[in-house]
Write a protein that holds these residues in place. Structure first.
Motif, PDB file in Angstrom:
ATOM      1  N   ARG A  52       0.786  -0.966   0.339  1.00  0.00           N
ATOM      2  CA  ARG A  52       0.144  -0.008   0.063  1.00  0.00           C
ATOM      3  C   ARG A  52       0.942   1.224  -0.147  1.00  0.00           C
ATOM      4  NH1 ARG A  52      -5.535  -0.411   1.541  1.00  0.00           N
ATOM      5  NH2 ARG A  52      -5.951  -2.476   1.938  1.00  0.00           N
ATOM      6  N   ASP A  53       2.086   1.109   0.406  1.00  0.00           N
ATOM      7  CA  ASP A  53       2.847   2.388   0.576  1.00  0.00           C
ATOM      8  C   ASP A  53       3.735   2.229  -0.609  1.00  0.00           C
ATOM      9  OD1 ASP A  53       4.518   0.107   1.090  1.00  0.00           O
ATOM     10  OD2 ASP A  53       5.791   0.925   2.583  1.00  0.00           O
ATOM     11  N   TRP A  54       4.730   3.171  -0.933  1.00  0.00           N
ATOM     12  CA  TRP A  54       5.476   3.344  -2.181  1.00  0.00           C
ATOM     13  C   TRP A  54       6.894   3.278  -1.410  1.00  0.00           C
ATOM     14  CZ3 TRP A  54       5.161   7.780  -6.295  1.00  0.00           C
ATOM     15  CH2 TRP A  54       6.033   7.064  -7.400  1.00  0.00           C
ATOM     16  N   PRO A  55       7.690   1.919  -1.622  1.00  0.00           N
ATOM     17  CA  PRO A  55       9.001   2.002  -1.122  1.00  0.00           C
ATOM     18  C   PRO A  55      10.155   2.786  -1.741  1.00  0.00           C
ATOM     19  CG  PRO A  55       8.010  -0.106  -1.288  1.00  0.00           C
ATOM     20  CD  PRO A  55       7.031   0.805  -2.018  1.00  0.00           C
ATOM     21  N   VAL A  56      10.961   3.252  -1.200  1.00  0.00           N
ATOM     22  CA  VAL A  56      12.048   4.336  -1.847  1.00  0.00           C
ATOM     23  C   VAL A  56      13.288   3.555  -2.014  1.00  0.00           C
ATOM     24  CG1 VAL A  56      13.517   6.236  -1.842  1.00  0.00           C
ATOM     25  CG2 VAL A  56      10.953   6.323  -0.730  1.00  0.00           C
ATOM     26  N   LEU A  57      13.701   3.256  -3.195  1.00  0.00           N
ATOM     27  CA  LEU A  57      14.835   2.612  -3.746  1.00  0.00           C
ATOM     28  C   LEU A  57      15.697   3.447  -4.712  1.00  0.00           C
ATOM     29  CD1 LEU A  57      13.228  -0.754  -4.487  1.00  0.00           C
ATOM     30  CD2 LEU A  57      15.000  -0.410  -2.799  1.00  0.00           C
ATOM     31  N   GLN A  62      19.859  10.956  -3.844  1.00  0.00           N
ATOM     32  CA  GLN A  62      18.618  11.826  -4.319  1.00  0.00           C
ATOM     33  C   GLN A  62      18.722  13.376  -4.777  1.00  0.00           C
ATOM     34  OE1 GLN A  62      15.865  11.058  -1.132  1.00  0.00           O
ATOM     35  NE2 GLN A  62      15.883   8.960  -1.482  1.00  0.00           N
ATOM     36  N   PRO A  63      19.103  13.437  -5.951  1.00  0.00           N
ATOM     37  CA  PRO A  63      19.811  14.896  -6.321  1.00  0.00           C
ATOM     38  C   PRO A  63      18.515  15.658  -6.109  1.00  0.00           C
ATOM     39  CG  PRO A  63      19.007  13.327  -8.260  1.00  0.00           C
ATOM     40  CD  PRO A  63      19.165  12.489  -7.203  1.00  0.00           C
ATOM     41  N   ASN A  64      18.603  17.131  -5.707  1.00  0.00           N
ATOM     42  CA  ASN A  64      17.852  18.092  -5.242  1.00  0.00           C
ATOM     43  C   ASN A  64      17.648  19.172  -6.599  1.00  0.00           C
ATOM     44  OD1 ASN A  64      15.994  19.377  -3.921  1.00  0.00           O
ATOM     45  ND2 ASN A  64      17.618  20.610  -2.610  1.00  0.00           N
ATOM     46  N   ILE A  65      16.986  18.792  -7.440  1.00  0.00           N
ATOM     47  CA  ILE A  65      16.951  19.637  -8.710  1.00  0.00           C
ATOM     48  C   ILE A  65      15.730  21.199  -8.580  1.00  0.00           C
ATOM     49  CG2 ILE A  65      16.550  19.476 -11.186  1.00  0.00           C
ATOM     50  CD1 ILE A  65      16.931  16.346 -10.153  1.00  0.00           C
ATOM     51  N   LEU A  66      16.201  21.906  -8.355  1.00  0.00           N
ATOM     52  CA  LEU A  66      15.564  23.247  -8.596  1.00  0.00           C
ATOM     53  C   LEU A  66      14.645  23.421  -9.913  1.00  0.00           C
ATOM     54  CD1 LEU A  66      17.711  26.041  -6.577  1.00  0.00           C
ATOM     55  CD2 LEU A  66      16.001  24.194  -5.488  1.00  0.00           C
ATOM     56  N   LEU A  67      13.418  23.599  -9.708  1.00  0.00           N
ATOM     57  CA  LEU A  67      12.636  23.730 -11.075  1.00  0.00           C
ATOM     58  C   LEU A  67      13.191  24.729 -11.985  1.00  0.00           C
ATOM     59  CD1 LEU A  67       9.135  23.581  -9.690  1.00  0.00           C
ATOM     60  CD2 LEU A  67      10.454  21.874 -10.568  1.00  0.00           C
ATOM     61  N   ILE A 101       2.259  -0.331 -10.698  1.00  0.00           N
ATOM     62  CA  ILE A 101       3.957  -0.364 -10.967  1.00  0.00           C
ATOM     63  C   ILE A 101       4.338  -1.632 -10.298  1.00  0.00           C
ATOM     64  CG2 ILE A 101       4.286   2.018 -11.254  1.00  0.00           C
ATOM     65  CD1 ILE A 101       4.648   2.479  -8.432  1.00  0.00           C
ATOM     66  N   HIS A 102       5.590  -2.178 -10.814  1.00  0.00           N
ATOM     67  CA  HIS A 102       6.146  -3.566 -10.035  1.00  0.00           C
ATOM     68  C   HIS A 102       7.476  -3.306 -10.144  1.00  0.00           C
ATOM     69  CE1 HIS A 102       2.155  -5.118 -11.215  1.00  0.00           C
ATOM     70  NE2 HIS A 102       2.275  -4.597 -12.445  1.00  0.00           N
ATOM     71  N   CYS A 103       8.104  -3.365  -8.980  1.00  0.00           N
ATOM     72  CA  CYS A 103       9.446  -3.372  -8.771  1.00  0.00           C
ATOM     73  C   CYS A 103      10.299  -4.764  -8.758  1.00  0.00           C
ATOM     74  CB  CYS A 103       9.869  -2.789  -7.181  1.00  0.00           C
ATOM     75  SG  CYS A 103      11.719  -2.298  -7.118  1.00  0.00           S
ATOM     76  N   VAL A 104      11.351  -4.702  -9.558  1.00  0.00           N
ATOM     77  CA  VAL A 104      12.132  -6.050  -9.315  1.00  0.00           C
ATOM     78  C   VAL A 104      12.721  -6.698  -7.951  1.00  0.00           C
ATOM     79  CG1 VAL A 104      14.570  -5.108  -9.397  1.00  0.00           C
ATOM     80  CG2 VAL A 104      13.888  -7.276 -10.507  1.00  0.00           C
ATOM     81  N   THR A 105      12.492  -5.511  -6.979  1.00  0.00           N
ATOM     82  CA  THR A 105      12.580  -6.295  -5.404  1.00  0.00           C
ATOM     83  C   THR A 105      11.249  -7.023  -4.988  1.00  0.00           C
ATOM     84  OG1 THR A 105      11.912  -3.964  -4.675  1.00  0.00           O
ATOM     85  CG2 THR A 105      14.366  -4.452  -4.909  1.00  0.00           C
ATOM     86  N   ALA A 106      10.381  -7.145  -5.930  1.00  0.00           N
ATOM     87  CA  ALA A 106       9.214  -7.979  -5.415  1.00  0.00           C
ATOM     88  C   ALA A 106       7.923  -7.384  -5.027  1.00  0.00           C
ATOM     89  CB  ALA A 106       9.612  -9.215  -4.656  1.00  0.00           C
ATOM     90  N   TRP A 107       7.826  -5.888  -5.116  1.00  0.00           N
ATOM     91  CA  TRP A 107       6.606  -5.290  -4.799  1.00  0.00           C
ATOM     92  C   TRP A 107       5.783  -4.691  -5.820  1.00  0.00           C
ATOM     93  CZ3 TRP A 107       6.338  -0.226  -5.547  1.00  0.00           C
ATOM     94  CH2 TRP A 107       7.465   0.405  -5.890  1.00  0.00           C
ATOM     95  N   ARG A 170      10.958  14.136  -4.542  1.00  0.00           N
ATOM     96  CA  ARG A 170      12.343  14.123  -4.874  1.00  0.00           C
ATOM     97  C   ARG A 170      12.746  12.733  -4.642  1.00  0.00           C
ATOM     98  NH1 ARG A 170      17.103  16.975  -1.074  1.00  0.00           N
ATOM     99  NH2 ARG A 170      18.881  15.777  -1.859  1.00  0.00           N
ATOM    100  N   GLU A 171      12.318  11.947  -3.548  1.00  0.00           N
ATOM    101  CA  GLU A 171      12.541  10.720  -3.172  1.00  0.00           C
ATOM    102  C   GLU A 171      12.227   9.763  -4.272  1.00  0.00           C
ATOM    103  OE1 GLU A 171       8.792  10.100   0.110  1.00  0.00           O
ATOM    104  OE2 GLU A 171      11.022   9.582   0.812  1.00  0.00           O
ATOM    105  N   HIS A 172      10.907  10.132  -4.919  1.00  0.00           N
ATOM    106  CA  HIS A 172      10.268   9.074  -6.094  1.00  0.00           C
ATOM    107  C   HIS A 172      10.706   9.582  -7.287  1.00  0.00           C
ATOM    108  CE1 HIS A 172       8.317   6.732  -3.177  1.00  0.00           C
ATOM    109  NE2 HIS A 172       7.791   7.368  -2.710  1.00  0.00           N
ATOM    110  N   GLY A 173      11.791  10.643  -7.463  1.00  0.00           N
ATOM    111  CA  GLY A 173      12.320  10.839  -8.963  1.00  0.00           C
ATOM    112  C   GLY A 173      11.844  12.336  -9.367  1.00  0.00           C
ATOM    113  N   GLY A 174      11.268  13.143  -8.666  1.00  0.00           N
ATOM    114  CA  GLY A 174      10.627  14.331  -8.995  1.00  0.00           C
ATOM    115  C   GLY A 174      11.954  15.338  -9.276  1.00  0.00           C
ATOM    116  N   PRO A 175      11.949  16.469 -10.045  1.00  0.00           N
ATOM    117  CA  PRO A 175      10.743  16.765 -10.927  1.00  0.00           C
ATOM    118  C   PRO A 175       9.885  15.953 -11.950  1.00  0.00           C
ATOM    119  CG  PRO A 175      12.418  18.512 -10.690  1.00  0.00           C
ATOM    120  CD  PRO A 175      13.140  17.303 -10.405  1.00  0.00           C
ATOM    121  N   VAL A 176      10.981  15.257 -12.695  1.00  0.00           N
ATOM    122  CA  VAL A 176      10.247  14.461 -13.705  1.00  0.00           C
ATOM    123  C   VAL A 176      10.911  13.001 -13.430  1.00  0.00           C
ATOM    124  CG1 VAL A 176       9.814  14.097 -16.076  1.00  0.00           C
ATOM    125  CG2 VAL A 176       9.683  16.539 -14.948  1.00  0.00           C
TER     126      VAL A 176
END
Length: 224
Positions: A52-57, A62-67, A101-107, A170-176
């Motif tokens: 139910r959550d969204w694990p961070v891998l 985790q680059p901090n990219i200003l818009l 979405i399907h992660c190779v780490t099995a979630w 950011r942790e999930h790949g933002g901005p894009v």
């Protein structure tokens, strides 16, 4: 150095540990069940568990990219290479999409709601040349992954900037980030900054470290 930066020594330690453990997974065939299934019959691919959550891998960075500094370039074998800043990216046609979405780490996680630019709309803009067959995504953290042009052209592929109605963190790949729902999530590059169209395959970060070149979850394409 700001609080958001990482010390080089720490980055190296984290990366080395993560890379070593995941390469060992490939050698050991970790998580493989040998039970290929049809996506038409089974929503959950073999060997996956629903979360139910969204694990961070990530690779430990985790680059901090200003818009106002974010930029996406698209080049290689295209008729119309582009360099998009944030406003230009948002000026492109925007679409909403719901996918698993399907992660190779099995979630796996169901019913993720995205907003972004469909790959099909980007392709209309950049006009791939006839000899273009492959694509490499390059990210702000140094990551890269490869897909075929056919994979990228699927109707559910998009460059996402929002998830569940909020800007992608950011942790999930933002901005894009790229979202390719029909493949393991390592193909959906976070923090994407460049998309290169090629006439040949160019395996990426995990592909050269023992992971499958395609990454189809229903075929259990975890490792090469």
């Amino acid at each position: 150095m700001s609080d958001d930066d990482y010390k080089p020594g720490l980055i190296g330690q984290i990366k080395d540990k993560l890379i070593s453990s995941k390469q060992q997974w490939a050698k050991d065939g970790r998580l493989l069940t040998g039970e290929a299934s049809s996506r038409e019959r089974n929503r959950l691919p073999p060997g996956q568990r629903l979360v139910r959550d969204w694990p961070v891998l990530d690779l430990g960075v985790q680059p901090n990219i200003l818009l106002d500094r974010w930029q996406l370039t698209v080049g290689g074998l295209v008729g119309n290479p582009v360099k998009l800043d944030w406003n230009a990216f948002l000026d492109l046609p925007q679409s909403d999409s719901i996918s698993d979405i399907h992660c190779v780490t099995a979630w796996s996680r169901y019913d993720n709601r995205w907003t972004g630019v469909l790959a099909s709309d980007l392709l209309k803009l950049v006009k791939p040349k006839a000899e273009a067959r492959h694509i490499v995504f390059q990210s702000y953290d140094g990551y890269a992954t490869n897909v075929t042009l056919q994979m990228f052209s699927a109707a559910d592929v998009l460059l996402a900037h929002s998830w569940d109605g909020k800007p992608l963190t950011r942790e999930h790949g933002g901005p894009v980030r790229i979202i390719m729902p029909q493949y393991y999530l390592w193909k959906s590059a976070k923090w994407v900054k460049h998309i290169a169209f090629l006439d040949r395959d160019a395996p990426g970060y995990w592909e050269v470290r023992g992971y499958h070149n395609t990454g189809d979850p229903w075929k259990e394409d975890r490792y090469g």
